[in-house]
Design a protein around this motif. Structure first.
Motif, PDB file in Angstrom:
ATOM      1  N   ILE A   1       0.855  -1.186   0.000  1.00 31.56           N
ATOM      2  CA  ILE A   1       0.000   0.000   0.000  1.00 31.56           C
ATOM      3  C   ILE A   1       0.894   1.241   0.000  1.00 31.56           C
ATOM      4  O   ILE A   1       1.838   1.351   0.793  1.00 31.56           O
ATOM      5  N   ASP A   2       0.607   2.169  -0.899  1.00 31.23           N
ATOM      6  CA  ASP A   2       1.440   3.364  -1.042  1.00 31.23           C
ATOM      7  C   ASP A   2       1.421   4.217   0.224  1.00 31.23           C
ATOM      8  O   ASP A   2       0.373   4.396   0.860  1.00 31.23           O
ATOM      9  N   ALA A   3       2.587   4.757   0.563  1.00 31.16           N
ATOM     10  CA  ALA A   3       2.677   5.717   1.658  1.00 31.16           C
ATOM     11  C   ALA A   3       2.130   7.048   1.176  1.00 31.16           C
ATOM     12  O   ALA A   3       2.532   7.556   0.128  1.00 31.16           O
ATOM     13  N   THR A   4       1.207   7.618   1.925  1.00 28.30           N
ATOM     14  CA  THR A   4       0.598   8.894   1.548  1.00 28.30           C
ATOM     15  C   THR A   4       0.133   9.635   2.794  1.00 28.30           C
ATOM     16  O   THR A   4      -0.301   9.009   3.766  1.00 28.30           O
ATOM     17  N   PRO A   5       0.188  10.967   2.785  1.00 27.35           N
ATOM     18  CA  PRO A   5      -0.357  11.745   3.898  1.00 27.35           C
ATOM     19  C   PRO A   5      -1.839  12.061   3.719  1.00 27.35           C
ATOM     20  O   PRO A   5      -2.445  12.694   4.592  1.00 27.35           O
ATOM     21  N   ASP A   6      -2.424  11.629   2.606  1.00 25.18           N
ATOM     22  CA  ASP A   6      -3.816  11.937   2.274  1.00 25.18           C
ATOM     23  C   ASP A   6      -4.737  10.855   2.848  1.00 25.18           C
ATOM     24  O   ASP A   6      -4.721   9.712   2.375  1.00 25.18           O
ATOM     25  N   PRO A   7      -5.556  11.164   3.850  1.00 23.61           N
ATOM     26  CA  PRO A   7      -6.413  10.148   4.476  1.00 23.61           C
ATOM     27  C   PRO A   7      -7.369   9.471   3.498  1.00 23.61           C
ATOM     28  O   PRO A   7      -7.564   8.257   3.560  1.00 23.61           O
ATOM     29  N   ALA A   8      -7.987  10.244   2.591  1.00 24.77           N
ATOM     30  CA  ALA A   8      -8.952   9.670   1.658  1.00 24.77           C
ATOM     31  C   ALA A   8      -8.265   8.724   0.676  1.00 24.77           C
ATOM     32  O   ALA A   8      -8.785   7.639   0.374  1.00 24.77           O
ATOM     33  N   ALA A   9      -7.097   9.137   0.170  1.00 27.48           N
ATOM     34  CA  ALA A   9      -6.363   8.270  -0.746  1.00 27.48           C
ATOM     35  C   ALA A   9      -5.918   6.994  -0.031  1.00 27.48           C
ATOM     36  O   ALA A   9      -5.971   5.897  -0.595  1.00 27.48           O
ATOM     37  N   PHE A  10      -5.495   7.136   1.213  1.00 22.46           N
ATOM     38  CA  PHE A  10      -5.061   5.972   1.989  1.00 22.46           C
ATOM     39  C   PHE A  10      -6.228   5.030   2.242  1.00 22.46           C
ATOM     40  O   PHE A  10      -6.102   3.810   2.079  1.00 22.46           O
ATOM     41  N   ALA A  11      -7.387   5.567   2.646  1.00 23.95           N
ATOM     42  CA  ALA A  11      -8.563   4.739   2.889  1.00 23.95           C
ATOM     43  C   ALA A  11      -9.000   4.016   1.621  1.00 23.95           C
ATOM     44  O   ALA A  11      -9.454   2.865   1.671  1.00 23.95           O
ATOM     45  N   THR A  12      -8.849   4.677   0.476  1.00 24.74           N
ATOM     46  CA  THR A  12      -9.182   4.044  -0.800  1.00 24.74           C
ATOM     47  C   THR A  12      -8.260   2.867  -1.078  1.00 24.74           C
ATOM     48  O   THR A  12      -8.708   1.779  -1.463  1.00 24.74           O
ATOM     49  N   ASP A  13      -6.954   3.064  -0.871  1.00 24.72           N
ATOM     50  CA  ASP A  13      -5.996   1.985  -1.099  1.00 24.72           C
ATOM     51  C   ASP A  13      -6.228   0.824  -0.136  1.00 24.72           C
ATOM     52  O   ASP A  13      -6.118  -0.347  -0.512  1.00 24.72           O
ATOM     53  N   VAL A  14      -6.528   1.146   1.111  1.00 27.35           N
ATOM     54  CA  VAL A  14      -6.813   0.103   2.103  1.00 27.35           C
ATOM     55  C   VAL A  14      -8.046  -0.697   1.691  1.00 27.35           C
ATOM     56  O   VAL A  14      -8.062  -1.930   1.774  1.00 27.35           O
TER      57      VAL A  14
END
Length: 230
Positions: free
Chosen positions: A74-87
């Motif tokens: 899963i890509d490291a990102t500071p963006d919560p929405a992008a992270f939740a999408t990847d998760v």
């Protein structure tokens, strides 16, 4: 005196704000077992139904999950929405005919779990309601089952905002947030030699911690599947 870390205090503070116990957010495996087949239970003639019910299948091709072998982390990102999408995609996108096994699916998610380790055991319990068990995976393999999610929306739920307002000084650490994901879970496979597909509405809440507590986002917990914060 024992001093709790910010993430360790998260669930204590959220429970005070929401007036609920943590057990209400834990995922039970029973509900998932209802949809453990592609579209039919081989011991019965009736289609498998979830609480939200099946919907007419829209023309959408499943992602190619097996072509590249092992899936990227899963890509490291500071963006919560992008992270939740990847998760969400890491949880729901899998193919029983490909090289990715259950251990790898869970491993990709635990690799981005709470870095303090406090929430990791709870996250493992949460994932039991989203990811098939080993026997279920073996059963689904017989039907060449694939699953993927079509994400429709990722947004902070109003309940979370109200919880933060009510928490006052007991608010979670900076960067802790909840995002409710809504979408469609697709399944495709082979039943009695014929290709079959079905889809179901899904909704769940992803609890994450991002900046300024950490430079990139980490996964804390998951709500019960189809019982998200609204």
């Amino acid at each position: 005196m024992l001093v709790r870390s910010p993430t360790a205090r998260l669930w204590h503070r959220v429970r005070l704000a929401l007036g609920i116990v943590l057990g209400c957010l834990l995922v039970g495996f029973t509900a998932y077992g209802v949809v453990s087949t592609v579209t039919r239970n081989p011991r019965a003639a009736d289609p498998v139904i979830t609480s939200s019910g099946p919907r007419a299948v829209a023309p959408q091709a499943p992602p190619d999950l097996a072509a590249d072998g092992e899936r990227a982390p899963i890509d490291a990102t500071p963006d919560p929405a992008a992270f939740a999408t990847d998760v969400s995609r890491a949880i729901f996108d899998w193919d029983t005919t490909g090289p990715v096994d259950l251990a790898e699916i869970k491993g990709r998610l635990l690799a981005v779990a709470d870095p303090t380790g406090h929430e990791a055991p709870g996250l493992v319990a949460d994932l039991a309601g989203y990811v098939p068990s080993a026997p279920t995976w073996d059963f689904l393999t017989q039907y060449s089952t694939r699953q993927w999610i079509e994400i429709r929306d990722v947004a902070e739920p109003a309940q979370w905002a109200r919880a933060l307002a009510a928490a006052g000084e007991d608010a979670p650490a900076p960067g802790v947030t909840a995002l409710t994901v809504t979408g469609v879970r697709h399944r495709a496979g082979v039943w009695q030699g014929e290709p079959v597909r079905q889809q179901f509405d899904v909704a769940f809440t992803v609890f994450v911690v991002c900046e300024p507590s950490y430079p990139t986002c980490y996964l804390l917990r998951l709500s019960q599947l189809d019982n998200p914060l609204r």
